[in-house]
Motif scaffolding. Structure first.
Motif, mmCIF file in Angstrom:
data_model
loop_
_atom_site.group_PDB
_atom_site.id
_atom_site.type_symbol
_atom_site.label_atom_id
_atom_site.label_comp_id
_atom_site.label_asym_id
_atom_site.label_seq_id
_atom_site.Cartn_x
_atom_site.Cartn_y
_atom_site.Cartn_z
ATOM 1 N N ARG A 28 0.820 -1.218 0.000
ATOM 2 C CA ARG A 28 0.000 0.000 0.000
ATOM 3 C C ARG A 28 0.846 1.258 0.000
ATOM 4 O O ARG A 28 0.475 2.252 -0.634
ATOM 5 C CB ARG A 28 -0.928 -0.002 1.209
ATOM 6 N N SER A 29 1.979 1.235 0.697
ATOM 7 C CA SER A 29 2.814 2.437 0.761
ATOM 8 C C SER A 29 3.413 2.777 -0.596
ATOM 9 O O SER A 29 3.814 3.916 -0.835
ATOM 10 C CB SER A 29 3.915 2.282 1.804
ATOM 11 N N TRP A 30 3.478 1.805 -1.495
ATOM 12 C CA TRP A 30 3.954 2.077 -2.844
ATOM 13 C C TRP A 30 2.798 2.289 -3.806
ATOM 14 O O TRP A 30 2.790 3.250 -4.575
ATOM 15 C CB TRP A 30 4.823 0.916 -3.357
ATOM 16 N N ALA A 31 1.827 1.410 -3.755
ATOM 17 C CA ALA A 31 0.760 1.417 -4.752
ATOM 18 C C ALA A 31 -0.170 2.623 -4.629
ATOM 19 O O ALA A 31 -0.538 3.224 -5.645
ATOM 20 C CB ALA A 31 -0.050 0.127 -4.669
ATOM 21 N N PHE A 32 -0.570 2.978 -3.438
ATOM 22 C CA PHE A 32 -1.525 4.076 -3.290
ATOM 23 C C PHE A 32 -0.947 5.418 -3.739
ATOM 24 O O PHE A 32 -1.573 6.123 -4.534
ATOM 25 C CB PHE A 32 -2.063 4.152 -1.864
ATOM 26 N N PRO A 33 0.246 5.815 -3.268
ATOM 27 C CA PRO A 33 0.783 7.098 -3.754
ATOM 28 C C PRO A 33 1.064 7.095 -5.261
ATOM 29 O O PRO A 33 0.817 8.091 -5.937
ATOM 30 C CB PRO A 33 2.090 7.268 -2.975
ATOM 31 N N MET A 34 1.550 5.962 -5.785
ATOM 32 C CA MET A 34 1.835 5.916 -7.224
ATOM 33 C C MET A 34 0.543 5.993 -8.032
ATOM 34 O O MET A 34 0.497 6.656 -9.076
ATOM 35 C CB MET A 34 2.610 4.644 -7.565
ATOM 36 N N THR A 35 -0.490 5.343 -7.560
ATOM 37 C CA THR A 35 -1.786 5.405 -8.244
ATOM 38 C C THR A 35 -2.326 6.829 -8.219
ATOM 39 O O THR A 35 -2.804 7.339 -9.238
ATOM 40 C CB THR A 35 -2.785 4.435 -7.587
ATOM 41 N N ALA A 36 -2.240 7.479 -7.070
ATOM 42 C CA ALA A 36 -2.714 8.865 -6.960
ATOM 43 C C ALA A 36 -1.916 9.782 -7.887
ATOM 44 O O ALA A 36 -2.491 10.637 -8.574
ATOM 45 C CB ALA A 36 -2.614 9.342 -5.515
ATOM 46 N N ALA A 37 -0.602 9.592 -7.929
ATOM 47 C CA ALA A 37 0.239 10.419 -8.799
ATOM 48 C C ALA A 37 -0.107 10.196 -10.265
ATOM 49 O O ALA A 37 -0.209 11.155 -11.045
ATOM 50 C CB ALA A 37 1.714 10.113 -8.550
ATOM 51 N N PHE A 38 -0.318 8.931 -10.647
ATOM 52 C CA PHE A 38 -0.657 8.657 -12.043
ATOM 53 C C PHE A 38 -2.004 9.257 -12.411
ATOM 54 O O PHE A 38 -2.148 9.845 -13.476
ATOM 55 C CB PHE A 38 -0.655 7.158 -12.333
ATOM 56 N N PHE A 39 -3.002 9.122 -11.532
ATOM 57 C CA PHE A 39 -4.311 9.706 -11.828
ATOM 58 C C PHE A 39 -4.236 11.223 -11.909
ATOM 59 O O PHE A 39 -4.899 11.839 -12.752
ATOM 60 C CB PHE A 39 -5.354 9.276 -10.804
#
Length: 111
Positions: A28-39
């Motif tokens: 989660r510490s990788w996926a959530f921020p990266m997903t938010a940044a991509f969106f």
């Protein structure tokens, strides 16, 4: 076993373990921020396309404009995120997942 209570399954025991919780935290510490940044990056492209048409139409060279370059960068960023995630998973997630899997298999064999 008493009425109203059940033995936790292997999966429930694994989920309750500290290693599994750490694995989830790392993911989660990788996926959530990266997903938010991509969106956010994707939304920026959409917003600029809709409301900054003059900017997006600026020709950089030949018939290549800002919109085309930013659109192509969407693909580049997608592949970069996939590559970065595979590296992150290999270093931070896979060893812990392997440890959890080995523990579950050992538990299953001993049962």
């Amino acid at each position: 076993m008493t009425a109203g209570r059940h033995e936790p399954s292997v999966y429930e025991r694994i989920e309750a373990e500290e290693n599994f919780q750490e694995l989830r935290r790392r993911f989660r510490s990788w996926a959530f921020p990266m997903t938010a940044a991509f969106f956010a990056w994707y939304l920026l492209y959409v917003v600029l396309s809709g409301w900054a048409r003059d900017f997006m139409g600026v020709k950089l060279f030949g018939n290549v404009n800002v919109a085309l370059v930013l659109g192509l960068l969407q693909f580049v960023s997608t592949f970069w995120i996939a590559w970065a995630y595979s590296r992150y998973a290999e270093r931070r997630l896979d060893p812990l997942a392997e440890e959890i899997r080995n523990g579950a298999e050992a538990e299953r064999k001993s049962a």
